[in-house]
Design a protein around this motif. Structure first.
Motif, PDB file in Angstrom:
ATOM      1  N   MET A 463       0.149 -13.083  19.112  1.00  0.00           N
ATOM      2  CA  MET A 463       0.178 -13.401  17.685  1.00  0.00           C
ATOM      3  C   MET A 463      -0.335 -12.251  16.819  1.00  0.00           C
ATOM      4  SD  MET A 463       1.284 -15.589  15.657  1.00  0.00           S
ATOM      5  CE  MET A 463       1.631 -16.821  16.899  1.00  0.00           C
ATOM      6  N   GLY A 464      -1.375 -11.556  17.261  1.00  0.00           N
ATOM      7  CA  GLY A 464      -1.901 -10.442  16.484  1.00  0.00           C
ATOM      8  C   GLY A 464      -0.876  -9.342  16.300  1.00  0.00           C
ATOM      9  N   THR A 465      -0.154  -9.013  17.377  1.00  0.00           N
ATOM     10  CA  THR A 465       0.896  -7.989  17.292  1.00  0.00           C
ATOM     11  C   THR A 465       2.030  -8.431  16.374  1.00  0.00           C
ATOM     12  OG1 THR A 465       0.374  -7.325  19.554  1.00  0.00           O
ATOM     13  CG2 THR A 465       2.471  -6.568  18.637  1.00  0.00           C
ATOM     14  N   ILE A 466       2.408  -9.715  16.476  1.00  0.00           N
ATOM     15  CA  ILE A 466       3.498 -10.242  15.646  1.00  0.00           C
ATOM     16  C   ILE A 466       3.131 -10.170  14.168  1.00  0.00           C
ATOM     17  CG2 ILE A 466       4.798 -12.321  15.060  1.00  0.00           C
ATOM     18  CD1 ILE A 466       4.567 -13.130  18.019  1.00  0.00           C
ATOM     19  N   ILE A 467       1.904 -10.579  13.841  1.00  0.00           N
ATOM     20  CA  ILE A 467       1.463 -10.550  12.437  1.00  0.00           C
ATOM     21  C   ILE A 467       1.428  -9.120  11.916  1.00  0.00           C
ATOM     22  CG2 ILE A 467      -0.501 -10.976  10.909  1.00  0.00           C
ATOM     23  CD1 ILE A 467      -1.121 -13.455  12.583  1.00  0.00           C
ATOM     24  N   ASP A 468       0.900  -8.192  12.719  1.00  0.00           N
ATOM     25  CA  ASP A 468       0.844  -6.786  12.294  1.00  0.00           C
ATOM     26  C   ASP A 468       2.240  -6.237  12.015  1.00  0.00           C
ATOM     27  OD1 ASP A 468      -1.865  -6.766  12.447  1.00  0.00           O
ATOM     28  OD2 ASP A 468      -1.978  -5.809  14.416  1.00  0.00           O
ATOM     29  N   ALA A 469       3.166  -6.510  12.945  1.00  0.00           N
ATOM     30  CA  ALA A 469       4.531  -5.990  12.799  1.00  0.00           C
ATOM     31  C   ALA A 469       5.205  -6.559  11.551  1.00  0.00           C
ATOM     32  CB  ALA A 469       5.349  -6.306  14.040  1.00  0.00           C
ATOM     33  N   ASN A 470       5.063  -7.874  11.335  1.00  0.00           N
ATOM     34  CA  ASN A 470       5.702  -8.498  10.174  1.00  0.00           C
ATOM     35  C   ASN A 470       5.031  -8.094   8.869  1.00  0.00           C
ATOM     36  OD1 ASN A 470       7.913 -10.692  10.889  1.00  0.00           O
ATOM     37  ND2 ASN A 470       6.381 -10.774  12.502  1.00  0.00           N
ATOM     38  N   LEU A 471       3.711  -7.920   8.898  1.00  0.00           N
ATOM     39  CA  LEU A 471       3.009  -7.493   7.700  1.00  0.00           C
ATOM     40  C   LEU A 471       3.438  -6.084   7.290  1.00  0.00           C
ATOM     41  CD1 LEU A 471       0.896  -8.336   5.632  1.00  0.00           C
ATOM     42  CD2 LEU A 471      -0.860  -7.314   7.093  1.00  0.00           C
ATOM     43  N   THR A 472       3.609  -5.203   8.275  1.00  0.00           N
ATOM     44  CA  THR A 472       4.079  -3.848   7.989  1.00  0.00           C
ATOM     45  C   THR A 472       5.487  -3.880   7.383  1.00  0.00           C
ATOM     46  OG1 THR A 472       2.782  -3.009   9.852  1.00  0.00           O
ATOM     47  CG2 THR A 472       4.519  -1.591   9.000  1.00  0.00           C
ATOM     48  N   THR A 473       6.345  -4.717   7.953  1.00  0.00           N
ATOM     49  CA  THR A 473       7.706  -4.852   7.422  1.00  0.00           C
ATOM     50  C   THR A 473       7.684  -5.399   5.996  1.00  0.00           C
ATOM     51  OG1 THR A 473       8.529  -5.292   9.654  1.00  0.00           O
ATOM     52  CG2 THR A 473       9.972  -5.875   7.833  1.00  0.00           C
ATOM     53  N   LEU A 474       6.803  -6.368   5.749  1.00  0.00           N
ATOM     54  CA  LEU A 474       6.717  -6.970   4.420  1.00  0.00           C
ATOM     55  C   LEU A 474       6.235  -5.958   3.383  1.00  0.00           C
ATOM     56  CD1 LEU A 474       7.103  -9.668   2.971  1.00  0.00           C
ATOM     57  CD2 LEU A 474       4.687 -10.153   3.392  1.00  0.00           C
ATOM     58  N   VAL A 475       5.268  -5.127   3.751  1.00  0.00           N
ATOM     59  CA  VAL A 475       4.780  -4.099   2.826  1.00  0.00           C
ATOM     60  C   VAL A 475       5.901  -3.116   2.487  1.00  0.00           C
ATOM     61  CG1 VAL A 475       3.211  -2.140   2.588  1.00  0.00           C
ATOM     62  CG2 VAL A 475       2.367  -4.296   3.516  1.00  0.00           C
ATOM     63  N   ALA A 476       6.636  -2.680   3.515  1.00  0.00           N
ATOM     64  CA  ALA A 476       7.746  -1.752   3.289  1.00  0.00           C
ATOM     65  C   ALA A 476       8.812  -2.383   2.397  1.00  0.00           C
ATOM     66  CB  ALA A 476       8.359  -1.332   4.619  1.00  0.00           C
ATOM     67  N   ALA A 477       9.130  -3.670   2.640  1.00  0.00           N
ATOM     68  CA  ALA A 477      10.119  -4.365   1.813  1.00  0.00           C
ATOM     69  C   ALA A 477       9.627  -4.502   0.377  1.00  0.00           C
ATOM     70  CB  ALA A 477      10.420  -5.739   2.410  1.00  0.00           C
ATOM     71  N   GLY A 478       8.327  -4.767   0.201  1.00  0.00           N
ATOM     72  CA  GLY A 478       7.762  -4.877  -1.142  1.00  0.00           C
ATOM     73  C   GLY A 478       7.864  -3.580  -1.918  1.00  0.00           C
ATOM     74  N   ILE A 479       7.595  -2.461  -1.237  1.00  0.00           N
ATOM     75  CA  ILE A 479       7.704  -1.157  -1.896  1.00  0.00           C
ATOM     76  C   ILE A 479       9.150  -0.887  -2.320  1.00  0.00           C
ATOM     77  CG2 ILE A 479       7.501   1.336  -1.528  1.00  0.00           C
ATOM     78  CD1 ILE A 479       5.116   0.725   0.312  1.00  0.00           C
ATOM     79  N   MET A 480      10.096  -1.213  -1.433  1.00  0.00           N
ATOM     80  CA  MET A 480      11.505  -1.013  -1.772  1.00  0.00           C
ATOM     81  C   MET A 480      11.927  -1.896  -2.938  1.00  0.00           C
ATOM     82  SD  MET A 480      13.585  -0.483   1.810  1.00  0.00           S
ATOM     83  CE  MET A 480      12.892  -1.905   2.646  1.00  0.00           C
ATOM     84  N   PHE A 481      11.396  -3.128  -2.976  1.00  0.00           N
ATOM     85  CA  PHE A 481      11.786  -4.049  -4.036  1.00  0.00           C
ATOM     86  C   PHE A 481      11.247  -3.587  -5.388  1.00  0.00           C
ATOM     87  CE2 PHE A 481      11.410  -7.853  -6.653  1.00  0.00           C
ATOM     88  CZ  PHE A 481      12.656  -8.434  -6.477  1.00  0.00           C
ATOM     89  N   VAL A 482      10.012  -3.092  -5.409  1.00  0.00           N
ATOM     90  CA  VAL A 482       9.380  -2.676  -6.663  1.00  0.00           C
ATOM     91  C   VAL A 482       9.969  -1.359  -7.170  1.00  0.00           C
ATOM     92  CG1 VAL A 482       7.224  -1.920  -7.719  1.00  0.00           C
ATOM     93  CG2 VAL A 482       7.230  -3.901  -6.200  1.00  0.00           C
ATOM     94  N   LEU A 483      10.155  -0.401  -6.272  1.00  0.00           N
ATOM     95  CA  LEU A 483      10.587   0.931  -6.683  1.00  0.00           C
ATOM     96  C   LEU A 483      12.097   1.110  -6.646  1.00  0.00           C
ATOM     97  CD1 LEU A 483       7.896   3.128  -4.882  1.00  0.00           C
ATOM     98  CD2 LEU A 483       7.872   2.201  -7.212  1.00  0.00           C
ATOM     99  N   GLY A 484      12.792   0.269  -5.886  1.00  0.00           N
ATOM    100  CA  GLY A 484      14.235   0.423  -5.739  1.00  0.00           C
ATOM    101  C   GLY A 484      14.995  -0.283  -6.848  1.00  0.00           C
ATOM    102  N   ALA A 485      16.300  -0.165  -6.793  1.00  0.00           N
ATOM    103  CA  ALA A 485      17.171  -0.816  -7.781  1.00  0.00           C
ATOM    104  C   ALA A 485      18.483  -1.175  -7.107  1.00  0.00           C
ATOM    105  CB  ALA A 485      17.434   0.105  -8.975  1.00  0.00           C
ATOM    106  N   GLY A 486      19.135  -2.223  -7.635  1.00  0.00           N
ATOM    107  CA  GLY A 486      20.453  -2.601  -7.163  1.00  0.00           C
ATOM    108  C   GLY A 486      20.474  -2.968  -5.689  1.00  0.00           C
TER     109      GLY A 486
END
Length: 530
Positions: A463-486
């Motif tokens: 579970m710890g590895t799963i949470i870390d992996a998904n949290l990292t993906t979520l942070v990357a997706a958040g950055i793309m959503f805020v800074l990206g367009a279209g």
């Protein structure tokens, strides 16, 4: 952690119910969705521009033209205010962020300064506190925008333009337009379903600036056309090119308009009804009461659309605009007026069309790639972990896809081609959680631990590895959503939804299904350990 608890079963059942409820409308036609009972959700996943087809426009806000217009208005405000108190001006010159007023008689400087001070306190057309009035020696007064107002003018114009454009496109019936700022003074418009960018451009590009101004009956139109217009008047043509000599001072503007609608006049001809807010109604009533039997011009985007005589004071704050309008012209004008006036002209920098056929090809390609990816994952899981553990993963994967479609339908998010890529990646992320859990179980079982201990350790330690992996993906997706367009935002949004749904489906389905299997089968050995 592997125990079969009631809340886990209820949560799993609710997840399936939510997925089916909100994903179901996507398999129905528009008529079938409309016929559903009112308590059922009717919205499906909206397809983006690259999947549905539509129009793309890149617009630039003409900030210099807007500033020039506002500086001209400063000069007219000063001329009008001074004229009302009987002070003559020798000249009004634009300089930098304002105008310099030169008085004909320097002895009137104090009176002129006193008369103009209310302009800086919000008495003019702008917001309070955005202007200054200062003496510049005897006979000269500086009337200008503050530096803060000049600095924010461009940014505010783009923000206001985005909102006006959004209202206009939505009233046209276009579904889920994407309207975003690009850089300091550009706007990107993606309108799925709008197949004619020229028509979209025509509707969007009209500034819809409505003004009511007096017609100058004291001076000759011919002399003005010959190059000798009065300083407080200007030539404005009507739709047929007939020139009108109109006072520059605006009696009431479209900023005070609260509603416009298509109506008819007493001759049953198509007309446009309008209503002002409280301030506009008061100013309109005062202006009409002071100019009875004089003509006034109704001007839209630099064209005189009507020039009736004022027969009586109009104090109710409402009236109608007569003209040779067809029903379509009147409806379009009402749409523009209700959408609001653009603060500055818009220039088209780029336009393109995505055809419906190209969109259909993209949908087919996306569906094929998703299906291929799903089949590859299915075969891998069945070959690696057998029908029991592999089948559980597939059920979790199906729930994951169902929840993603349901979440996108509920939130009204538009699915784009990069969004489909995010969907495929989400499947891989979801099954990755099962792989981590199963491999940990396999290691524990091969180390000689019991079936229950192996199952518990698999969930606890992975579970710890799963949470870390998904949290990292979520942070990357958040950055793309805020800074990206279209398209980048479409990818990030789908991926973000998938992170949450994959955590729920992969872990919860495996826990409930394996706990059920353990309770019924009571196995002596873990199948995947062999």
């Amino acid at each position: 952690m592997i125990h079969l608890s009631r809340w886990k079963v209820i949560l799993l059942a609710l997840s399936f119910a939510f997925g089916l409820l909100f994903a179901f409308p996507n398999v129905l036609t528009a008529d079938q969705r409309a016929a559903l009972p009112g308590w059922l959700p009717k919205s499906g996943v909206n397809l983006g521009l690259d999947l549905q087809g539509g129009s793309y426009l890149l617009l630039e806000v003409d900030v210099p033209a807007m500033r020039e217009k506002r500086l001209t208005n400063l000069g007219e405000d000063a001329r009008t205010v001074l004229g009302e108190v009987g002070i003559e001006t020798a000249g009004i010159v634009q300089e930098g962020a304002g105008v310099t007023v030169t008085l004909a008689d320097p002895a009137t400087t104090d009176r002129a300064l006193e008369a103009m001070r209310p302009l800086a306190a919000g008495g003019g057309a702008g917001a309070a506190g955005d202007r200054t009035v200062q003496r510049q020696g005897e006979g000269r007064i500086r009337y200008a925008f503050t530096q803060q107002a000049m600095d924010s003018m461009a940014s505010n114009a783009v923000t206001q333009s985005i909102e006006v454009v959004r209202r206009r496109i939505d009233s046209l019936g276009t579904r889920e337009p994407s309207i975003t700022r690009q850089g300091a003074d550009r706007i990107v418009i993606q309108a799925p379903g709008a197949s004619d960018p020229a028509e979209l451009e025509r509707i969007i590009g009209q500034t819809a600036q409505l003004t009511f101004q007096l017609v100058d009956v004291e001076n000759s139109v011919d002399e003005a056309l010959a190059g000798f217009p009065p300083p407080d008047s200007e030539i404005i043509p009507d739709a047929n090119g007939i020139p009108y000599l109109v006072k520059k001072r605006v009696l009431v503007s479209g900023e005070n308009l609260t509603r416009a609608e298509v109506t008819t006049d007493e001759s049953n001809q198509t007309a446009i009804g309008f209503r002002f807010d409280g301030a506009g109604a008061r100013r309109f009533g005062e202006a009409t009461a002071a100019n009875i039997n004089k003509p006034f011009a109704i001007i839209l985007d630099g064209k005189v659309i009507s020039a009736p005589n004022i027969e009586t004071a109009i104090t109710g704050g409402s009236g109608i605009i007569r003209g040779s309008f067809s029903m379509q012209e009147a409806a379009e004008m009402v749409n523009l007026l209700n959408g609001g006036a653009l603060p500055a002209p818009l220039k088209v920098e780029e336009r393109r069309t995505v055809t419906a056929e190209l969109g259909a090809d993209a949908v087919a390609a996306g569906a094929l790639s998703t299906a291929i990816g799903f089949v590859i994952i299915l075969v891998f899981m069945l070959l690696s972990y057998g029908f029991l553990f592999g089948g559980i993963s597939i059920i979790g994967l199906l729930l994951n896809g169902l929840l993603i479609i349901a979440a996108m339908s509920m939130t009204g998010a538009a699915l784009t081609l990069p969004g489909i890529a995010g969907l495929v990646l989400t499947f891989a992320v979801a099954v990755d959680a099962n792989v981590l859990i199963y491999e940990r179980m396999r290691d524990e079982a091969r180390a000689g631990r019991s079936v229950i201990a192996s199952l518990d350790a698999g969930f606890n330690k992975a579970m710890g590895t799963i949470i870390d992996a998904n949290l990292t993906t979520l942070v990357a997706a958040g950055i793309m959503f805020v800074l990206g367009a279209g398209p980048v935002k479409g990818f990030a949004w789908t991926l973000s939804i998938g992170v949450f749904t994959s955590m729920l489906s992969a872990v919860l389905v495996a826990q409930v299904a394996l706990a059920w299997w353990l309770k019924i089968a009571k196995p002596k050995k873990l199948p995947i350990a062999e």
